[in-house]
Design a protein around this motif. Sequence first.
Motif, mmCIF file in Angstrom:
data_model
loop_
_atom_site.group_PDB
_atom_site.id
_atom_site.type_symbol
_atom_site.label_atom_id
_atom_site.label_comp_id
_atom_site.label_asym_id
_atom_site.label_seq_id
_atom_site.Cartn_x
_atom_site.Cartn_y
_atom_site.Cartn_z
ATOM 1 N N CYS B 302 -16.223 -6.870 -3.447
ATOM 2 C CA CYS B 302 -15.343 -5.883 -4.085
ATOM 3 C C CYS B 302 -15.822 -5.473 -5.476
ATOM 4 N N ILE B 303 -15.847 -4.162 -5.726
ATOM 5 C CA ILE B 303 -16.197 -3.670 -7.071
ATOM 6 C C ILE B 303 -14.958 -3.167 -7.818
ATOM 7 N N ARG B 304 -13.788 -3.542 -7.314
ATOM 8 C CA ARG B 304 -12.520 -3.261 -8.006
ATOM 9 C C ARG B 304 -12.301 -1.787 -8.311
ATOM 10 N N CYS B 305 -12.507 -0.954 -7.296
ATOM 11 C CA CYS B 305 -12.313 0.477 -7.506
ATOM 12 C C CYS B 305 -10.863 0.880 -7.285
ATOM 13 N N GLY B 306 -10.127 0.078 -6.526
ATOM 14 C CA GLY B 306 -8.721 0.388 -6.284
ATOM 15 C C GLY B 306 -8.470 1.397 -5.164
ATOM 16 N N CYS B 308 -8.651 1.110 -2.008
ATOM 17 C CA CYS B 308 -7.878 0.585 -0.874
ATOM 18 C C CYS B 308 -6.385 0.587 -1.185
ATOM 19 N N ILE B 331 -6.872 -5.416 -0.798
ATOM 20 C CA ILE B 331 -7.854 -6.413 -1.256
ATOM 21 C C ILE B 331 -7.138 -7.644 -1.803
ATOM 22 N N CYS B 361 -13.251 1.848 1.655
ATOM 23 C CA CYS B 361 -13.914 0.902 0.747
ATOM 24 C C CYS B 361 -15.394 1.241 0.531
ATOM 25 N N PRO B 362 -15.795 1.435 -0.730
ATOM 26 C CA PRO B 362 -17.169 1.858 -1.007
ATOM 27 C C PRO B 362 -18.214 0.788 -0.676
ATOM 28 N N VAL B 363 -17.787 -0.457 -0.566
ATOM 29 C CA VAL B 363 -18.764 -1.495 -0.213
ATOM 30 C C VAL B 363 -18.495 -2.046 1.190
ATOM 31 N N ILE B 365 -16.025 -3.423 2.901
ATOM 32 C CA ILE B 365 -15.396 -4.702 3.218
ATOM 33 C C ILE B 365 -14.482 -4.458 4.420
ATOM 34 N N ILE B 367 -11.666 -5.054 5.439
ATOM 35 C CA ILE B 367 -10.401 -5.580 4.924
ATOM 36 C C ILE B 367 -9.383 -5.849 6.033
HETATM 37 S S1 SF4 Z 1 -11.706 -0.321 -1.833
HETATM 38 FE FE1 SF4 Z 1 -13.136 -2.034 -1.581
HETATM 39 S S2 SF4 Z 1 -14.223 -2.150 -3.533
HETATM 40 FE FE2 SF4 Z 1 -12.429 -0.885 -3.871
HETATM 41 S S3 SF4 Z 1 -10.862 -2.325 -4.637
HETATM 42 FE FE3 SF4 Z 1 -10.564 -2.171 -2.427
HETATM 43 S S4 SF4 Z 1 -11.817 -3.835 -1.580
HETATM 44 FE FE4 SF4 Z 1 -12.487 -3.551 -3.689
#
Ligand code: SF4
Lengths: 240, 458, 195
Positions: B302-306, B308, B331, B361-363, B365, B367
């Motif tokens: 997670c890069i904490r983009c928010g 999700c 997340i 999710c940009p990476v 995950i 989820i």
């Molecule tokens: S969308 Fe992905 S990268 Fe962004 S906050 Fe949620 S889990 Fe983290």
Amino acid sequence: MRVALFVPCYIDQLYPHVAVATLELLESLGCTVAFPLDQTCCGQPMANAGFEHVSAKAMSVFIDNFDLYDYIVAPSGSCVLHVHEHIKAPDSSRPFSDRVFEFCQFLMDVLEVKELPGSFNQKVGLHESCHGLRGLRLGVSSELRKTPYSKPAHLLSMKKGVELVPLTRWDECCGFGGTFAVSEEAVSVKMGKDRIQDHLDHEVEVLTSTDMSCLMHLDGLIKKERIPLKVMHIAEVLNG
Amino acid sequence: MVNHAKNAEAFNQDEARTNWHDETLWFVREKRDKASGQIPEWEALRELASGIKDHTLSKLDVYLEEFEKKATENGIKVHWAVDAQAHNEKVFEILSDHGVKRIVKSKSMLTEECHLNPYLEEKGIEVVDTDLGERIVQLAEDTPSHIVLPAIHLKKEEVGEVFHNRIGTDKGASDPYYLTEAARQHLRQQFLTADAAITGVNFAIAETGGIVICTNEGNADMGVHTQNVHIACMGIEKIIPRAEHLGVFLRLLARSATGQHLTVYTSHLHKPKEGSELHVILVDNGRTEQLGRPDFRNSLKCIRCGACMNTCPIYRRSGGHSYGSTIPGPIGAILSPGYDLEKYSSLPFASTLCGSCSDVCPVKIDIHTQLYKWRQVAGAEGHIAGSKKRAMRFMGMVFGSPHFYRKVGRLMRRAARFMPNKWIYNRRNVWGKSREIPPMPKESFRDWYMKNRLGNGK
Amino acid sequence: MESRSTILAAVRANKPGEVALPSIRTIERNEISNCTDTFKNLVQAIGGKVEEIQYNEVQETVERLFPDAKYTASGTKRYKGTIQLEHITDPKALENLDVFVCRGLLGVAENGAVWLPESAIVHRVAPFITQHMVVVLNESTILEDMHAAYDEIDVAEYGFGFFMAGPSKTADIEQSLVHGAHGPRSLTVLLLKTL
Ligand code: SF4
């Protein structure tokens, strides 16, 4: 083509006409359809609630009924997805993910249907059920940056008379989610109401979907509020 | 024990407000759609970002050591902390070495996770959060409800009220321009009179031993460059191998978070400024444990983009506080059970498994798959109510026997047909509160099929 | 030290088998046909201003744009400010800075950002504490995207460097966009045309 019809438990018990429409359309498209008589349920209701371990018997009933078939079709994206992801075929070279198809998926990918019999003269709103859309990839979800596409929408546009109405949040979840509908009642109801409103805002007459479970939830809300919106499974619309 | 459903129900009491919350966040999601749509290679970028993170996690020890070595050569002081307590103590130690009385702090989810603010305040150090959203919730004695938009749950009138009481803005004033200007003046004074700065870290580059901090307001830089002591706190999963990887993550981060092409400031710190100190604290606090869980380890990407959160139809209609955890939303619902399964066992169920989070999710995950897996863990470890457990066991039995299944189905349909409505829509029928129950036809499909296709219906 | 060895041991015990590092060169990048125009549009879209000028017009342009500026400072020879940055030791002394002018080392077309390393800004705090920011940028330095930018710059060459994309902003109050959160209220890019 010989296919086995997998009728999810709640359709068998509560919405037999949906299974009839599925059967009839498959037959009219030239399929020989078998309905294994001892089928019950894929086990999803328990598994999604955190009890995959109590669904083992249900899964083995599924295997007993369907393992012999090369094509298994169900009028539910959600149940098909569950089978794909969680039921292991005895012979690993014949995984269920290659053999079990959601109804629209089967029409498009296997039968390669180019036209449909009959007509259906209504304004139709398509509720893209999440498990079909994002699970089985019956289409491209709005989050993805790929060329937009939707198998159910494509089939609907093939049907004479159908006016497919574009929606604002066309692939937002309806809030059913199995036991979520009860355990998270407040949010579930709110999500359902919001989905219905989107269809009403666009003057939809018939709300349809690949999943009767989403529709059961939405129809429950519609009936309670006496909203003038008809709910039909996509097999009924395509067979209509 | 967090009861998400109960919190969500309370949130939904005010439907107009729920609509407002939903629409505000959907607006952010739409901005994200637009910004990501401008990059034809978006999906390939996500794939790449996910791959780089997978690789990094698989060699995390190597990269952590490389980072430490290079950073130390650059004049950065690197510290390690196994848990929240060790982290807080280290921060306090550094601050007391310099006799710090007041710090300016920019947004750092890690320090929230470690509950650094109350810890420092108890030790007599004043903490001033400088991100506007965080300052708002701090002055309101509230907590952030979103990792990128901490005050998204508050209306401008409420912000106006808080500012009026705490920093003396005009009574009744709620214009965002006016309030932001007031906060700017107020916080400038804080920057000019503080003794040290604390920031989070978005990326730490192993190859060069530097850290990268992204903000829109410029508050992290204002803090860092006005103070002589800077402590940057980071989870060990923030490491990336090389500087060139920043190109990948930065193209995704702001677009996913707010629909911007890039955050206004993307600051790369490799050396402390002359005469100053730069400390980096590498924190574990449960991360290595999560790394050891094959089903759940990739939540560390997670890069904490928010994004999700913004896309989640449940988050939008239940608010960040309903999750009762530092990181809310999808997340949060897969990270929190790793810390305390009992406390957070309701969070994996605060989802319909619609999968929107995984697609946004940009990476990449997975989820919603992890939510499903946490449910199994919660079920197996007995964190689900007895009534639900009994119901599921019963269903398992019903569906395990074709004969029993048909019998129960018939009985149910019959009973429902003949039961008076009053009995059906009783208090315990949660489904029926706002929904009609489905129709109860006389025959099942199997009955129909026997009659119409096999010609032997009874 | 104990934390260090505990963490590293836990990582080694728990990490998965090695996964190969994908190459970022595999990405098929979107081609931007006119970088200057894209850059200009983007800077404006994110709340900045662009003026195309000749290299010897920096001083007069800044004076024209900010006629009331009392305290100004510069990191470029093309502009002479009222404050000599070299003489400032306490960053807080720049509290009243109205305009800061410096040279951008490169621009990024896809997002309208400019790269400003420590060497160009002299004082780390200057571009943040100032009320208004002016960046002088050679048109020829504008690159397509962030990948191209990171190919070009050495992030570790200076102790500090940053990308700036538009003026400081916030939307923390009901998603209403407001410029000038903590950093500069405006950003002007003076674009020096390539002859
Ligand atoms: S969308 Fe992905 S990268 Fe962004 S906050 Fe949620 S889990 Fe983290």
